[in-house]
Design an enzyme around this catalytic site. Sequence first.
Site, short mmCIF file in Angstrom:
data_model
loop_
_atom_site.label_atom_id
_atom_site.label_comp_id
_atom_site.label_asym_id
_atom_site.label_seq_id
_atom_site.Cartn_x
_atom_site.Cartn_y
_atom_site.Cartn_z
N HIS A 83 0.78 -1.24 0.00
CA HIS A 83 0.00 0.00 0.00
C HIS A 83 0.81 1.29 0.00
O HIS A 83 0.26 2.36 -0.16
CB HIS A 83 -0.93 0.04 1.22
CG HIS A 83 -0.24 0.35 2.52
ND1 HIS A 83 0.33 -0.61 3.30
CD2 HIS A 83 -0.03 1.52 3.17
CE1 HIS A 83 0.86 -0.06 4.37
NE2 HIS A 83 0.67 1.24 4.32
C1 UD1 Z 1 -1.92 5.71 5.67
C2 UD1 Z 1 -0.70 6.28 6.37
C3 UD1 Z 1 0.39 5.24 6.40
C4 UD1 Z 1 -0.10 3.95 7.01
C5 UD1 Z 1 -1.38 3.50 6.35
C6 UD1 Z 1 -1.95 2.34 7.09
C7 UD1 Z 1 -0.16 8.66 6.17
C8 UD1 Z 1 0.71 9.64 5.50
N1 UD1 Z 1 -0.15 7.43 5.66
O1 UD1 Z 1 -1.54 5.38 4.34
O2 UD1 Z 1 1.46 5.72 7.20
O3 UD1 Z 1 0.88 2.96 6.80
O4 UD1 Z 1 -2.35 4.57 6.38
O5 UD1 Z 1 -2.82 1.60 6.30
O6 UD1 Z 1 -0.85 9.00 7.10
N2 UD1 Z 1 -8.61 4.73 0.69
C9 UD1 Z 1 -9.86 4.22 0.49
N3 UD1 Z 1 -10.55 3.80 1.58
C10 UD1 Z 1 -10.08 3.89 2.84
C11 UD1 Z 1 -8.80 4.43 3.03
C12 UD1 Z 1 -8.07 4.85 1.94
O7 UD1 Z 1 -10.34 4.11 -0.62
O8 UD1 Z 1 -10.79 3.49 3.79
C13 UD1 Z 1 -7.83 5.16 -0.50
C14 UD1 Z 1 -8.15 6.61 -0.91
O9 UD1 Z 1 -8.06 6.69 -2.29
C15 UD1 Z 1 -7.01 7.37 -0.28
C16 UD1 Z 1 -5.86 6.40 -0.45
O10 UD1 Z 1 -6.45 5.11 -0.22
O11 UD1 Z 1 -6.76 8.61 -0.91
C17 UD1 Z 1 -4.71 6.60 0.50
O12 UD1 Z 1 -5.19 6.69 1.84
P1 UD1 Z 1 -4.31 7.45 2.93
O13 UD1 Z 1 -4.96 7.35 4.24
O14 UD1 Z 1 -3.94 8.80 2.43
O15 UD1 Z 1 -2.96 6.66 2.90
P2 UD1 Z 1 -2.61 5.16 3.22
O16 UD1 Z 1 -1.88 4.57 2.10
O17 UD1 Z 1 -3.81 4.44 3.72
N1 UDP Z 2 -4.10 -5.81 8.40
C1 UDP Z 2 -5.39 -6.30 8.48
N2 UDP Z 2 -6.06 -6.57 7.32
C2 UDP Z 2 -5.51 -6.37 6.10
C3 UDP Z 2 -4.18 -5.88 6.04
C4 UDP Z 2 -3.51 -5.59 7.19
O1 UDP Z 2 -5.93 -6.50 9.58
O2 UDP Z 2 -6.18 -6.63 5.10
C5 UDP Z 2 -3.40 -5.49 9.65
C6 UDP Z 2 -2.01 -6.05 9.78
O3 UDP Z 2 -2.03 -7.37 10.28
C7 UDP Z 2 -1.35 -5.07 10.74
C8 UDP Z 2 -1.98 -3.75 10.33
O4 UDP Z 2 -3.19 -4.08 9.66
O5 UDP Z 2 -1.71 -5.36 12.07
C9 UDP Z 2 -1.03 -3.03 9.44
O6 UDP Z 2 -1.66 -2.01 8.79
P1 UDP Z 2 -1.10 -1.31 7.47
O7 UDP Z 2 -0.27 -2.26 6.71
O8 UDP Z 2 -2.27 -0.72 6.81
O9 UDP Z 2 -0.24 -0.12 8.06
P2 UDP Z 2 1.29 0.09 8.46
O10 UDP Z 2 1.64 -0.94 9.47
O11 UDP Z 2 2.11 0.01 7.21
O12 UDP Z 2 1.31 1.47 9.02
#
Ligand code: UD1
Ligand code: UDP
Length: 370
Positions: free
Chosen positions: A207
């Site tokens: 992601h």
């Molecule tokens: C965010 C965090 C990242 C974390 C991750 C956990 C920041 C800068 N990034 O990244 O550190 O590792 O969360 O998962 O805060 N979207 C959806 N539905 C949702 C959520 C997101 O469609 O419920 C899509 C949207 O298009 C959105 C994009 O994902 O613009 C990115 O979401 P965003 O929260 O900005 O970043 P993450 O990659 O989720």
């Molecule tokens: N996770 C989950 N379902 C998923 C993918 C990840 O429950 O489909 C859990 C994963 O086991 C971990 C957390 O979400 O506990 C990690 O989240 P993510 O990878 O979104 O964020 P990051 O750790 O990179 O900030």
Amino acid sequence: MIVKEDGEREHAMITHIVGNRPQFIKLAPLYQELDKAGCGQNIIHSGQHYDENMSDVFFEELGIPAPYVNLKAGGGSHAQMTARIMTGLEEELLKTNPELVILYGDTNTTMAGAVVAAKLCIPIAHVEAGPRVHCRENPEECNRIVTDHLSDILFCPDEISMENLRREGLGDRAYRTGDIMYDTYLSIAEKTEQEPVQEEIIVMTWHRQENTSDKERMDSILNLVAQLDGKVVCPLHPRTRKCLAQYGLLEKAEALPNFEMIDPVGYLEMVGLMQRARLILTDSGGVSKESAYAGAKCLFMVELDIWEDLVREDWIHKVDPQDQTKVAEALKFAREAKHVPLPDRPRYYGDGHAAAKMVRALRERQLLRV
Ligand code: UD1
Ligand code: UDP
């Protein structure tokens, strides 16, 4: 304040600020522990993650009470999102004036919470303080530095995080509590761990911005997946699905015979998948650390050392999918990876009682009145 069912509000001592999937997972054990201690608590959801399977499912499965407000501030650029979260948070915190704010991890929600609470002179506790990747281009690094420096008490998952904070002059407010995600992991895994594993799989998550913002990069990740030996199950973050579609790569991904893309899963299902894994391919900070809990070695698609102890012992092996030499090494690592039994797994991140240690530390610092 806590909104009761009848709309009346009562004083809350502690406000948790969350908004992203990994933050809900970190919140669950601490909420429970503070509840046992008799604390008034409430939760503000920034709305950064908003899909049912990125948010609600974790509250339901992990028994976390619903947030009393959702700021619905997700989407947009970093600055737009952070600004919207800050504006919403300021309004709420001014109304409720909690005695302590608890922040989690390193996302935009975390940093927005730190800046707003600090300027309102509300004490801040930061859960998962101290990890550094020593690269300011990494957005999470910026969020962590700001949050750590504005917090009054810092809870570190490992010794390296403690050292980082000491180097930055923050050692006097840091506690090595261990990783709170291990508390959550154990609470689920103890019920479900089955050894020996019946059918070994490769679990993948994908992601990060640096792996989804460039077509060539995404294509090279698919090529890496195609060369892996065995079924790759990938609960796909909505961002990644959108980017694959935007770059015209979704059909290629769907056609890979060993690649099973599924919607994001709840934590129970995720733990179940990781327990069946012999290898985890990921760019997630949280998942790469959980690989050690689940006994599956990890190929990490990011050029940063987030969990240095695991990298040093080659439990986490970094791969640049665009570098063919690195890909060849990674494929060898992947071929040799086997599900590792419990006694042989690395243990750098505490004993699964991080939440209890956090509550003790809060009392010691007189940040908790109960
Ligand atoms: C965010 C965090 C990242 C974390 C991750 C956990 C920041 C800068 N990034 O990244 O550190 O590792 O969360 O998962 O805060 N979207 C959806 N539905 C949702 C959520 C997101 O469609 O419920 C899509 C949207 O298009 C959105 C994009 O994902 O613009 C990115 O979401 P965003 O929260 O900005 O970043 P993450 O990659 O989720
Ligand atoms: N996770 C989950 N379902 C998923 C993918 C990840 O429950 O489909 C859990 C994963 O086991 C971990 C957390 O979400 O506990 C990690 O989240 P993510 O990878 O979104 O964020 P990051 O750790 O990179 O900030």
